[in-house]
Design a protein around this motif. Structure first.
Motif, PDB file in Angstrom:
ATOM      1  N   PHE A   1       0.654  -1.135   0.138  1.00 15.43           N
ATOM      2  CA  PHE A   1      -0.293  -0.052  -0.037  1.00 15.43           C
ATOM      3  C   PHE A   1       0.829   1.345  -0.032  1.00 15.43           C
ATOM      4  N   VAL A   2       1.822   1.298   0.799  1.00 18.93           N
ATOM      5  CA  VAL A   2       2.916   2.327   0.904  1.00 18.93           C
ATOM      6  C   VAL A   2       3.264   2.538  -0.483  1.00 18.93           C
ATOM      7  N   ILE A   3       4.007   1.453  -0.982  1.00 18.30           N
ATOM      8  CA  ILE A   3       4.626   1.570  -2.244  1.00 18.30           C
ATOM      9  C   ILE A   3       3.755   2.142  -3.429  1.00 18.30           C
ATOM     10  N   SER A   4       2.534   1.596  -3.452  1.00 14.95           N
ATOM     11  CA  SER A   4       1.589   2.167  -4.355  1.00 14.95           C
ATOM     12  C   SER A   4       1.216   3.644  -4.316  1.00 14.95           C
ATOM     13  N   ILE A   5       1.054   4.018  -3.136  1.00 17.36           N
ATOM     14  CA  ILE A   5       0.938   5.473  -2.695  1.00 17.36           C
ATOM     15  C   ILE A   5       1.971   6.220  -3.427  1.00 17.36           C
ATOM     16  N   ILE A   6       3.371   5.837  -3.058  1.00 19.52           N
ATOM     17  CA  ILE A   6       4.611   6.420  -3.547  1.00 19.52           C
ATOM     18  C   ILE A   6       4.715   6.532  -4.965  1.00 19.52           C
ATOM     19  N   LEU A   7       4.245   5.308  -5.608  1.00 16.64           N
ATOM     20  CA  LEU A   7       4.128   5.238  -7.103  1.00 16.64           C
ATOM     21  C   LEU A   7       3.094   6.115  -7.506  1.00 16.64           C
TER      22      LEU A   7
ATOM     23  N   ILE B   1       3.988   9.198 -10.204  1.00 16.52           N
ATOM     24  CA  ILE B   1       3.411   9.008 -11.551  1.00 16.52           C
ATOM     25  C   ILE B   1       2.578  10.522 -11.630  1.00 16.52           C
ATOM     26  N   GLY B   2       1.999  10.835 -10.677  1.00 13.44           N
ATOM     27  CA  GLY B   2       1.125  11.937 -10.613  1.00 13.44           C
ATOM     28  C   GLY B   2       1.958  13.214 -11.142  1.00 13.44           C
ATOM     29  N   SER B   3       3.274  13.280 -10.262  1.00 12.94           N
ATOM     30  CA  SER B   3       3.932  14.551 -10.464  1.00 12.94           C
ATOM     31  C   SER B   3       4.718  14.445 -11.654  1.00 12.94           C
ATOM     32  N   ILE B   4       5.057  13.129 -12.291  1.00 11.03           N
ATOM     33  CA  ILE B   4       5.901  13.196 -13.613  1.00 11.03           C
ATOM     34  C   ILE B   4       5.009  13.410 -15.059  1.00 11.03           C
ATOM     35  N   PHE B   5       3.700  12.780 -14.808  1.00 10.53           N
ATOM     36  CA  PHE B   5       2.748  12.835 -16.245  1.00 10.53           C
ATOM     37  C   PHE B   5       2.388  14.057 -16.621  1.00 10.53           C
ATOM     38  N   PRO B   6       2.082  14.939 -15.665  1.00 13.49           N
ATOM     39  CA  PRO B   6       1.634  16.465 -15.985  1.00 13.49           C
ATOM     40  C   PRO B   6       2.798  16.990 -16.823  1.00 13.49           C
ATOM     41  N   ASN B   7       4.069  16.908 -16.396  1.00 15.17           N
ATOM     42  CA  ASN B   7       5.132  17.406 -17.008  1.00 15.17           C
ATOM     43  C   ASN B   7       5.377  16.732 -18.517  1.00 15.17           C
ATOM     44  N   ILE B   8       5.028  15.352 -18.596  1.00  9.32           N
ATOM     45  CA  ILE B   8       5.102  14.805 -19.865  1.00  9.32           C
ATOM     46  C   ILE B   8       4.206  15.208 -20.955  1.00  9.32           C
TER      47      ILE B   8
END
Length: 244
Positions: free
Chosen positions: A23-29, A33-40
Motif C-alpha cells: 500500500f505504501v509503495i503504491s501510494i509512492i508510485l 507518476i502523478g508528478s511526472i505525468f503532467p510534465n510529460i
C-alpha cells in the motif's frame, strides 16, 4: 497455537506486513507518476505547438528584379554641309567705243575722218559726272519719303461753321440772373452731322440749359480730319446769354 512472546513471525503477520508495504509503495508510485505525468503531457503539448508554429512559418523571399537596361542616347545627326554661296562673276566692263564720223569734202573726192574726243567727265558704264547749266531746283521742305498731303490741312479738329445764337428765356430774365454762359459738348460725325449733344458746364437754370442745347443742335459743324480723312470728333459749343 503460537505464543505471543515468541520471536518468530507468523504467516498472518507476514501477509499484513506485505499488504502494508504494498500500500505504501503504491501510494509512492501514484505520487511519483502523478508528478511526472503532467510534465510529460505539457512537454508533449509544447513540442506539438512548436512543430505547428515551425510548420506555419515560411520565409518568403522576393527576388528584386534586375534594373532596366539604360537606353543609349541617340546618335547626333551631323549637320548638313552648308552650301557655299555661288561666286559672283564679275562681268567685264564694256569699253567705251569711239565712233569716227566720216565726212565728205565737197571740193574733192577724198574723205576725211574726224575723231570724236572722249568726254572728260563720266565713266565707261554710262554714269555721267558732269554738271548741268540750268538753275538749281528749290529744296523740298518735306522729309524724304513723305507723300504730299491731299489737302492743305491734313489734321483739323471738329469746329462749328454756322453757330446759332440762343434766346434768353423769359423765366430766367424775370429772375435777374444777368449774363450767363453754358458749354455744350457735341459729337460731330464724319459727314458733319450732329450725333450727340449734352451740357458740359451748366448755368444752374434748367430753362437756360435747354435753350443752349437747342442752339447747339440747330448749328452746323465741320468734321474732324485725320490725314485728310473725315472722322468722328467732339466739339465744345459755347452759348452766351445776354439779358439785353
Amino acid at each position: 497455537m503460537a505464543k505471543r512472546g515468541s520471536g518468530f513471525i507468523t504467516t498472518g503477520e507476514r501477509v499484513r506486513s506485505f499488504i502494508g508495504w504494498a500500500f505504501v509503495i503504491s501510494i509512492i508510485l501514484h505520487l511519483a507518476i502523478g508528478s511526472i505525468f503532467p510534465n510529460i503531457l505539457k512537454h508533449s503539448e509544447e513540442q506539438q505547438t512548436e512543430k505547428v508554429t515551425v510548420s506555419k512559418i515560411h520565409k518568403t523571399i522576393v527576388h528584386t528584379p534586375p534594373p532596366p537596361t539604360p537606353t543609349p542616347p541617340p546618335t547626333p545627326t551631323p549637320p548638313p554641309n552648308a552650301t557655299p554661296p555661288p561666286k559672283q562673276q564679275q562681268l567685264p566692263q564694256p569699253k567705251l567705243k569711239v565712233n569716227l564720223v566720216h565726212t565728205q569734202n565737197r571740193a574733192g573726192t577724198s574723205s576725211t575722218e574726224t575723231t570724236v574726243n572722249q568726254p572728260k567727265n563720266g565713266s565707261q558704264s554710262g554714269v555721267p559726272n558732269g554738271q548741268g547749266t540750268g538753275p538749281p531746283q528749290p529744296a523740298s521742305t518735306l522729309p524724304p519719303g513723305t507723300p504730299k498731303p491731299a489737302c492743305a490741312n491734313p489734321n483739323v479738329e471738329a469746329t462749328v461753321t454756322n453757330p446759332v445764337q440762343p434766346d434768353y428765356p423769359q423765366s430766367a430774365l424775370d429772375l435777374g440772373l444777368g449774363a450767363v454762359t453754358v458749354n455744350v459738348e457735341v459729337t460731330v460725325g464724319p459727314s458733319g452731322n450732329l450725333l450727340t449733344a449734352k451740357v458740359y458746364k451748366s448755368s444752374g437754370n434748367m430753362s437756360i440749359d435747354q435753350a443752349a442745347l437747342r442752339a447747339a443742335r440747330q448749328s452746323t459743324y465741320s468734321p474732324k480730319l485725320i490725314n485728310c480723312q473725315p472722322t468722328e470728333g467732339d466739339y465744345l459749343f459755347r452759348a452766351d446769354f445776354q439779358p439785353d
